[in-house]
Scaffold this motif. Structure first.
Motif, PDB file in Angstrom:
ATOM      1  N   PHE A 180       6.017   3.410 -11.831  1.00  0.00           N
ATOM      2  CA  PHE A 180       6.605   2.495 -10.863  1.00  0.00           C
ATOM      3  C   PHE A 180       6.500   3.025  -9.436  1.00  0.00           C
ATOM      4  N   ARG A 181       6.282   4.318  -9.274  1.00  0.00           N
ATOM      5  CA  ARG A 181       6.075   4.897  -7.948  1.00  0.00           C
ATOM      6  C   ARG A 181       4.603   4.881  -7.563  1.00  0.00           C
ATOM      7  N   LEU A 182       3.729   5.005  -8.569  1.00  0.00           N
ATOM      8  CA  LEU A 182       2.301   5.166  -8.296  1.00  0.00           C
ATOM      9  C   LEU A 182       1.604   3.870  -7.925  1.00  0.00           C
ATOM     10  N   PHE A 183       2.048   2.737  -8.466  1.00  0.00           N
ATOM     11  CA  PHE A 183       1.311   1.492  -8.300  1.00  0.00           C
ATOM     12  C   PHE A 183       2.169   0.396  -7.671  1.00  0.00           C
ATOM     13  N   PRO A 184       2.628   0.593  -6.427  1.00  0.00           N
ATOM     14  CA  PRO A 184       3.443  -0.435  -5.776  1.00  0.00           C
ATOM     15  C   PRO A 184       2.653  -1.703  -5.481  1.00  0.00           C
ATOM     16  N   MET A 185       1.310  -1.590  -5.504  1.00  0.00           N
ATOM     17  CA  MET A 185       0.489  -2.779  -5.235  1.00  0.00           C
ATOM     18  C   MET A 185       0.404  -3.701  -6.444  1.00  0.00           C
ATOM     19  N   PHE A 186       0.815  -3.222  -7.608  1.00  0.00           N
ATOM     20  CA  PHE A 186       0.835  -4.049  -8.812  1.00  0.00           C
ATOM     21  C   PHE A 186       2.131  -4.843  -8.882  1.00  0.00           C
ATOM     22  N   SER A 187       2.093  -5.964  -9.604  1.00  0.00           N
ATOM     23  CA  SER A 187       3.333  -6.694  -9.850  1.00  0.00           C
ATOM     24  C   SER A 187       4.240  -5.826 -10.709  1.00  0.00           C
ATOM     25  N   LYS A 188       5.531  -6.116 -10.659  1.00  0.00           N
ATOM     26  CA  LYS A 188       6.477  -5.314 -11.434  1.00  0.00           C
ATOM     27  C   LYS A 188       6.212  -5.459 -12.933  1.00  0.00           C
ATOM     28  N   TYR A 189       5.797  -6.647 -13.361  1.00  0.00           N
ATOM     29  CA  TYR A 189       5.508  -6.860 -14.773  1.00  0.00           C
ATOM     30  C   TYR A 189       4.339  -5.980 -15.217  1.00  0.00           C
ATOM     31  N   THR A 190       3.294  -5.881 -14.383  1.00  0.00           N
ATOM     32  CA  THR A 190       2.142  -5.055 -14.721  1.00  0.00           C
ATOM     33  C   THR A 190       2.534  -3.591 -14.831  1.00  0.00           C
TER      34      THR A 190
ATOM     35  N   THR B 294       0.858  -1.166   0.000  1.00  0.00           N
ATOM     36  CA  THR B 294       0.000   0.000   0.000  1.00  0.00           C
ATOM     37  C   THR B 294       0.899   1.221   0.000  1.00  0.00           C
ATOM     38  N   PHE B 295       0.299   2.393  -0.174  1.00  0.00           N
ATOM     39  CA  PHE B 295       1.114   3.594  -0.158  1.00  0.00           C
ATOM     40  C   PHE B 295       1.793   3.770   1.202  1.00  0.00           C
ATOM     41  N   THR B 296       1.104   3.366   2.296  1.00  0.00           N
ATOM     42  CA  THR B 296       1.695   3.498   3.627  1.00  0.00           C
ATOM     43  C   THR B 296       2.903   2.595   3.763  1.00  0.00           C
TER      44      THR B 296
ATOM     45  N   THR C 185      13.284  10.643  -8.834  1.00  0.00           N
ATOM     46  CA  THR C 185      14.706  10.564  -8.500  1.00  0.00           C
ATOM     47  C   THR C 185      14.956  10.379  -7.008  1.00  0.00           C
ATOM     48  N   ASN C 186      13.923  10.538  -6.195  1.00  0.00           N
ATOM     49  CA  ASN C 186      14.068  10.350  -4.753  1.00  0.00           C
ATOM     50  C   ASN C 186      14.086   8.857  -4.432  1.00  0.00           C
ATOM     51  N   LYS C 187      15.187   8.370  -3.891  1.00  0.00           N
ATOM     52  CA  LYS C 187      15.331   6.941  -3.621  1.00  0.00           C
ATOM     53  C   LYS C 187      14.351   6.435  -2.569  1.00  0.00           C
ATOM     54  N   GLU C 188      13.838   7.328  -1.743  1.00  0.00           N
ATOM     55  CA  GLU C 188      12.865   6.920  -0.730  1.00  0.00           C
ATOM     56  C   GLU C 188      11.564   6.431  -1.355  1.00  0.00           C
ATOM     57  N   TYR C 189      11.340   6.812  -2.611  1.00  0.00           N
ATOM     58  CA  TYR C 189      10.087   6.458  -3.268  1.00  0.00           C
ATOM     59  C   TYR C 189      10.221   5.279  -4.218  1.00  0.00           C
ATOM     60  N   GLN C 190      11.367   4.618  -4.250  1.00  0.00           N
ATOM     61  CA  GLN C 190      11.535   3.453  -5.098  1.00  0.00           C
ATOM     62  C   GLN C 190      10.721   2.283  -4.562  1.00  0.00           C
ATOM     63  N   ARG C 191      10.404   1.350  -5.453  1.00  0.00           N
ATOM     64  CA  ARG C 191       9.648   0.163  -5.053  1.00  0.00           C
ATOM     65  C   ARG C 191      10.406  -0.589  -3.971  1.00  0.00           C
ATOM     66  N   LYS C 192       9.687  -1.016  -2.949  1.00  0.00           N
ATOM     67  CA  LYS C 192      10.281  -1.807  -1.884  1.00  0.00           C
ATOM     68  C   LYS C 192       9.582  -3.159  -1.863  1.00  0.00           C
TER      69      LYS C 192
ATOM     70  N   ASP D 233       7.145   8.596   4.021  1.00  0.00           N
ATOM     71  CA  ASP D 233       7.187  10.023   3.753  1.00  0.00           C
ATOM     72  C   ASP D 233       5.785  10.504   3.410  1.00  0.00           C
ATOM     73  N   LYS D 234       5.224  11.345   4.251  1.00  0.00           N
ATOM     74  CA  LYS D 234       3.855  11.802   4.063  1.00  0.00           C
ATOM     75  C   LYS D 234       3.714  12.786   2.906  1.00  0.00           C
ATOM     76  N   LEU D 235       4.832  13.210   2.319  1.00  0.00           N
ATOM     77  CA  LEU D 235       4.763  14.129   1.194  1.00  0.00           C
ATOM     78  C   LEU D 235       4.444  13.422  -0.112  1.00  0.00           C
ATOM     79  N   PHE D 236       4.615  12.111  -0.152  1.00  0.00           N
ATOM     80  CA  PHE D 236       4.500  11.397  -1.428  1.00  0.00           C
ATOM     81  C   PHE D 236       3.126  11.580  -2.072  1.00  0.00           C
ATOM     82  N   VAL D 237       2.082  11.201  -1.368  1.00  0.00           N
ATOM     83  CA  VAL D 237       0.734  11.278  -1.941  1.00  0.00           C
ATOM     84  C   VAL D 237       0.339  12.718  -2.272  1.00  0.00           C
TER      85      VAL D 237
END
Length: 269
Positions: free
Chosen positions: A78-88, A8-10, A231-238, A15-19
């Motif tokens: 890739f930042r907006l949809f972390p709930m999706f698979s990477k392929y999607t 989820t986004f949480t 470019t912010n590494k904090e927002y990369q897929r985890k 970082d509460k600035l993302f959304v």
């Protein structure tokens, strides 16, 4: 049953600035669309595929819509949809950027068909401005980037080692070409304003200039936020788990098999 990585986004970022930043970026995108529609559809005279100046208006419309808005949102996928698979996420990214390539091609057709004819009739040199050089180069490099991405990441899809080696270049040129698209858009807006602006003493600030200038500022604001988010590494897929990750799948038409030593290798179908 394949293990799916759900986020989820949480979970994705604390970082509460993302959304809020994503929301603001899309507000700017909508503002660009509105200003672009007014600028090309009203102040520049509207659209027609008939060889008139209305024919040219497809160029700024499609270039800004594609190379700026869809391109920006495409690299944000890739930042907006972390709930999706990477392929999607990759597939959405590929489709959006492919649409940008098509729109850019139509936009270039519109400008070449009309402006070149006008310049030739008035004995002007073609492609003689910074906007022309930077814009055309950016589009060609963008198309090449899309082709390389398709071949390396989708089909025939190179090995994981090659994909990993190419990924830093793909990311760099994605951001760099987005920046060049912004430069091209701003210079194009200014060129269009100056081309149609008379220079007599006492000239007045008109709607064409006002709307174009405001749109340019909003484009810059949109680009700055998109640039920060991607470019912010904090927002990369985890990823929580790499089990059955789509990125680990082999080339098209192969299967994975486990050897007696426990290692995983690609097997021919």
């Amino acid at each position: 049953m394949p293990h799916k990585t759900i986020q989820t986004f949480t979970e994705y970022t604390m970082d509460k600035l993302f959304v809020p930043l994503v929301i603001v970026s899309q507000i700017f995108a909508i503002a660009i669309l509105v200003l672009l529609g007014i600028w090309t559809g009203v102040t520049l005279g509207g659209f027609a595929w008939d060889g008139s100046m209305k024919h040219f208006n497809f160029h700024p419309l499609l270039m800004v819509l594609g190379m700026v808005i869809l391109n920006g949102d495409g690299i944000l996928v890739f930042r907006l949809f972390p709930m999706f698979s990477k392929y999607t996420s990759k597939l959405i990214h590929l489709i959006l950027q492919g649409i940008v390539v098509i729109m850019g091609g139509i936009a270039l057709k519109a400008v070449f068909a009309l402006v070149f004819a006008y310049q030739n009739a008035n004995n002007w040199d073609n492609v003689h401005t910074v906007h022309s050089w930077v814009g055309f180069t950016t589009y060609l490099m963008f198309g090449l980037q899309w082709i390389c991405g398709f071949l390396i990441f989708f089909f025939p899809k190179l090995s994981e080692d090659y994909r990993g080696a190419y990924m830093p270049l793909h990311r760099y040129f994605g951001v760099a070409l987005f920046a060049l698209a912004i430069v091209s858009a701003i210079s194009g807006i200014q060129e269009e304003i100056m081309f149609h602006t008379q220079v007599p003493k006492g000239r007045k600030y008109n709607d064409r200039q006002l709307i174009g200038d405001i749109m340019g500022l909003v484009i810059v604001a949109f680009a700055l936020i998109i640039g920060y988010l991607v470019t912010n590494k904090e927002y990369q897929r985890k990823e929580k788990s790499l089990e059955n990750d789509d990125e680990k799948q082999p080339l098209a038409g192969t299967e994975m098999k486990q050897t007696s030593s426990g290692s995983i290798q690609a097997a021919d179908p």
